[in-house]
Every structure is written in C-alpha cells, then in structure tokens.
Enzyme design. Structure first.
Site, mmCIF file in Angstrom:
data_model
loop_
_atom_site.group_PDB
_atom_site.id
_atom_site.type_symbol
_atom_site.label_atom_id
_atom_site.label_comp_id
_atom_site.label_asym_id
_atom_site.label_seq_id
_atom_site.Cartn_x
_atom_site.Cartn_y
_atom_site.Cartn_z
ATOM 1 N N HIS A 58 0.860 -1.193 0.000
ATOM 2 C CA HIS A 58 0.000 0.000 0.000
ATOM 3 C C HIS A 58 0.888 1.233 0.000
ATOM 4 O O HIS A 58 1.286 1.732 1.054
ATOM 5 C CB HIS A 58 -0.926 -0.049 1.225
ATOM 6 C CG HIS A 58 -1.939 1.053 1.264
ATOM 7 N ND1 HIS A 58 -3.100 0.971 2.007
ATOM 8 C CD2 HIS A 58 -1.999 2.268 0.662
ATOM 9 C CE1 HIS A 58 -3.817 2.068 1.858
ATOM 10 N NE2 HIS A 58 -3.152 2.888 1.051
ATOM 11 N N HIS B 141 -9.472 0.854 -1.475
ATOM 12 C CA HIS B 141 -9.477 1.510 -0.171
ATOM 13 C C HIS B 141 -10.905 1.433 0.366
ATOM 14 O O HIS B 141 -11.859 1.808 -0.336
ATOM 15 C CB HIS B 141 -9.111 2.981 -0.302
ATOM 16 C CG HIS B 141 -7.654 3.261 -0.513
ATOM 17 N ND1 HIS B 141 -6.920 2.715 -1.530
ATOM 18 C CD2 HIS B 141 -6.795 4.053 0.189
ATOM 19 C CE1 HIS B 141 -5.674 3.154 -1.450
ATOM 20 N NE2 HIS B 141 -5.569 3.964 -0.422
ATOM 21 N N GLU C 257 -11.382 3.225 5.780
ATOM 22 C CA GLU C 257 -10.374 4.151 6.339
ATOM 23 C C GLU C 257 -11.175 5.246 7.052
ATOM 24 O O GLU C 257 -11.194 5.304 8.265
ATOM 25 C CB GLU C 257 -9.503 4.735 5.223
ATOM 26 C CG GLU C 257 -8.472 5.758 5.704
ATOM 27 C CD GLU C 257 -7.726 6.457 4.560
ATOM 28 O OE1 GLU C 257 -8.182 6.420 3.407
ATOM 29 O OE2 GLU C 257 -6.676 7.076 4.853
ATOM 30 N N ASP D 150 1.717 3.993 2.757
ATOM 31 C CA ASP D 150 0.684 4.867 2.173
ATOM 32 C C ASP D 150 1.300 6.032 1.389
ATOM 33 O O ASP D 150 1.560 5.901 0.192
ATOM 34 C CB ASP D 150 -0.278 5.357 3.270
ATOM 35 C CG ASP D 150 -1.682 5.607 2.744
ATOM 36 O OD1 ASP D 150 -1.952 5.327 1.561
ATOM 37 O OD2 ASP D 150 -2.533 6.087 3.516
HETATM 38 N N1 HPA Z 1 -6.542 7.387 1.122
HETATM 39 C C1 HPA Z 1 -7.284 7.590 0.043
HETATM 40 N N2 HPA Z 1 -6.773 8.050 -1.101
HETATM 41 C C2 HPA Z 1 -5.481 8.294 -1.164
HETATM 42 C C3 HPA Z 1 -4.660 8.097 -0.086
HETATM 43 C C4 HPA Z 1 -5.210 7.621 1.122
HETATM 44 O O1 HPA Z 1 -4.545 7.422 2.152
HETATM 45 N N3 HPA Z 1 -3.414 8.432 -0.481
HETATM 46 C C5 HPA Z 1 -3.482 8.815 -1.765
HETATM 47 N N4 HPA Z 1 -4.743 8.732 -2.193
HETATM 48 ZN ZN ZN Z 2 -3.799 4.742 0.461
#
Ligand code: HPA
Ligand code: ZN
Length: 338
Positions: free
Chosen positions: A20, A200, A203, A281
């Site tokens: 990731h 994703h 989150e 990330d």
């Molecule tokens: N989350 C969602 N989109 C993203 C992220 C993230 O951490 N980093 C780059 N694009």
């Molecule tokens: Zn990400």
C-alpha cells in the site's frame, strides 16, 4: 516507549513487502521544489520548510488537497522516473524486497500528461530498481473515487494498451460519499481484462464499504480496512477468507483515523486472526517509510518479534506474484529470524 534493541534490529533487517504505497505520495518537498524550478511552476509555499510545515492534516480531504497540488510538478517521463527511483532507493534502505505501487493516472491525464508518459517513467524506475537493488515491483492503477464512473471507464480505456504492465486496479481518494458501488461496472470490466481488484475501504468510510468492496468489486485485498471492527460478521468473514488488510499506521495517525498510535487497532486485529500488513501509504506526507511505520507500531503497541515476522509473512502471502516468487519472498523473510 523506548524500542527494544533486538526488535529494532529485526525491524531494520527483516525483508519487507510493501502493498500500500501511492507513488505520488513519495514526492518529498525537496523534489517538489526541484521539479517546479525545472518546469517554471510557481508554488504556493515559499520554501521546502514551509511546504513541510503545511503537512498538518485534519482529515483525509485536507491531505488530498495538498497531495493533488504537489502532483502538478510532475510533467514529463523523467519526473515520474526520478520520483519512483527515489522511492526505491529509500525502500531498499528499509529492506523492501517487493513493492506494489499505486498510481493515480487521472491526476495526470486530467492535466494533459499522457498515460504513456506516466507509465513509461514508472516502469523505467521499476526496471532500475530490479537491476540496482534486486527489488521486484508491480503497478496498480487507481481510479479516483470522487470523479464520475464514466471518467474511470475512460481511464481504463486509456490503460488498455499497457495492460501487460499493470497487475491490478484500485480505488482511492475521498472515501465518504463515494462508495465502492459507484465503481461496480468499471471494476467488472477491469477484472475481465485480467486486472486484480483492490480497494481503499474502511479508512474514513464505514464497515459497509468494506463489504461492498468485497461483494461488488471482488476486492482481493482491502486497503486500510480498519473500520471493519464495527461489524463482527465482517471481521469473521475477513478472518475466514484471509483477506489481507493493508494497514498504514502513520497515515492513520496523521489523518486522525485514530487519535494516537496507542489506540490503533492493528495489533488487536492481528490477534483476532486477520491477515494484517504494515505499509507506508504516502510516506513523504505522513512522516516515514515502511520501517518507520513498523517502529512507530512497536513503540506504542504490544508486539514482539513473532508479530513482526507474521506481519511481513502476511504481506508476502497477499502479494500479487506467482507461487514460486511468493515462496522465495517467504523464505527470505523467514531467513531473517533465527
Ligand atoms: N486514502 C485515500 N486516497 C489516497 C490516499 C489515502 O490514504 N493516499 C493517496 N490517495
Ligand atoms: Zn492509500
């Protein structure tokens, strides 16, 4: 909490697999200024220090605004090459042996930078990483979820000539209000071309987005996914199917998904049998690359050598590589523990 020296050494030395990592999120302020000068781009911040000082985020969107602005300095093939090679150099120092890179083509094609320039520069850096550092890598094309479905379809069309250079598709950008269901059809199309789906989810968005990512997109891994804990049935399913969660601890603190690392649920999830992995990330924005993420976890949460080994093995198990390559990754990881 001070870090036990033996654990610190293991974290430094153990071969790592990164699953990731947004390559645009590795663009360090120094390189932003260097590329801006080269291309005559005016920047809103007066210095490297001022830009770095702006990296205080209240939530995901406040980060994304700066991240997309930073991408404006990426103009030609050599910029993408330089950015990715700088990442691989740091990753090598951190013991990364395999990395699967996200990239956001719409951030570039939307500014008139062609897909072939983006992929060309990244692939050349990936070749260099293999020959210089022995790092293997793959590319995952991410759709920006704040944009309409039809834009994602247009992006997939533009990527078709480069299918053999991509391993998968992902879904990123602002999660709230942009559920996976919005991209069900384009993910089906991507899968029909042999691209492996990840997304994703969980989150900032709810556990139901994790379910949607699995059920509607066919996601093989969930990026972040930490809010799965809000749904016990979902947790049981993730454990049963050993779906990897690509956790990003420093990111989660910077973007206030958890108030402090001591409250992060990564170790609790690991104890429940989830296939958790540790990743970086957007390391240029969140204060550290993969080893720093491991160290931050080890300082704040009750983990030992066996857990670090497990986290690294989990990533190798979840990597999009052939069986022989996976066996090799696992053997190298296990070789670091005596
Ligand atoms: N989350 C969602 N989109 C993203 C992220 C993230 O951490 N980093 C780059 N694009
Ligand atoms: Zn990400």
């Amino acid at each position: 909490m001070a870090l036990d020296p033996t654990l610190d050494r293991l974290i430094r030395d153990i071969p790592k697999v990164e699953l990731h990592l947004h390559i645009e999120g590795t663009l360090e302020p120094e390189m932003v200024f260097e590329l801006a000068a080269r291309h005559g781009v005016a920047l809103p911040h007066s210095s490297v220090g001022a830009l770095r000082a702006a990296y205080e985020f209240g939530d995901l969107q406040s980060f994304l605004d700066l991240y997309y602005a930073g991408c404006d300095v990426l103009r030609d093939e050599s910029d993408f090459h330089a950015m990715a090679l700088a990442y691989f150099e740091r990753a090598h120092r951190d013991g990364v042996i395999h990395a699967e890179l996200f990239f956001d083509p719409q951030t570039h094609t939307g500014r008139g930078v062609p897909m072939e320039v983006v992929i060309g520069g990244l692939r050349r850096a990936m070749d260099d990483a293999r020959s210089r550092y022995g790092i293997t890598s793959e590319l995952i094309l991410c759709f920006l979820r704040h944009l309409p479905e039809e834009d994602a379809f247009a992006t997939l069309d533009q990527a078709l000539p480069f299918l053999d250079q991509l391993v998968g598709v992902g879904l990123d950008s602002g999660e709230r209000g942009n559920p996976p269901s919005k991209f069900e059809r384009v993910f089906a199309a991507a899968r029909s071309h042999g691209l492996r789906p990840v997304a994703h989810a969980g989150e900032e968005g709810p556990a139901s987005y994790v379910r949607e990512a699995l059920d509607l997109l066919g996601a093989e891994r969930i990026d972040h996914g930490v809010r799965c804990v809000e749904d016990d049935g979902l947790v049981e399913r993730l454990v049963r199917d050993q779906v990897a969660l690509t956790a990003c601890p420093l990111s989660n603190i910077k973007l206030r998904v958890f108030p402090e690392m001591e409250q992060h649920n990564l170790v609790a999830l690991l104890r429940r049998g989830l296939r958790v992995t540790v990743n970086s990330d957007d390391p240029a924005y969140f204060g550290g690359y993969i080893a720093a993420n491991f160290r931050a976890v080890a300082r704040a949460l009750p983990i030992g050598a066996a857990d670090v080994l497990r986290l690294c093995e989990n990533a190798a198990r979840a990597a999009f590589v052939p069986d022989a390559a996976r066996a090799d990754l696992l053997a190298r990881i296990r070789g670091a523990v005596h």
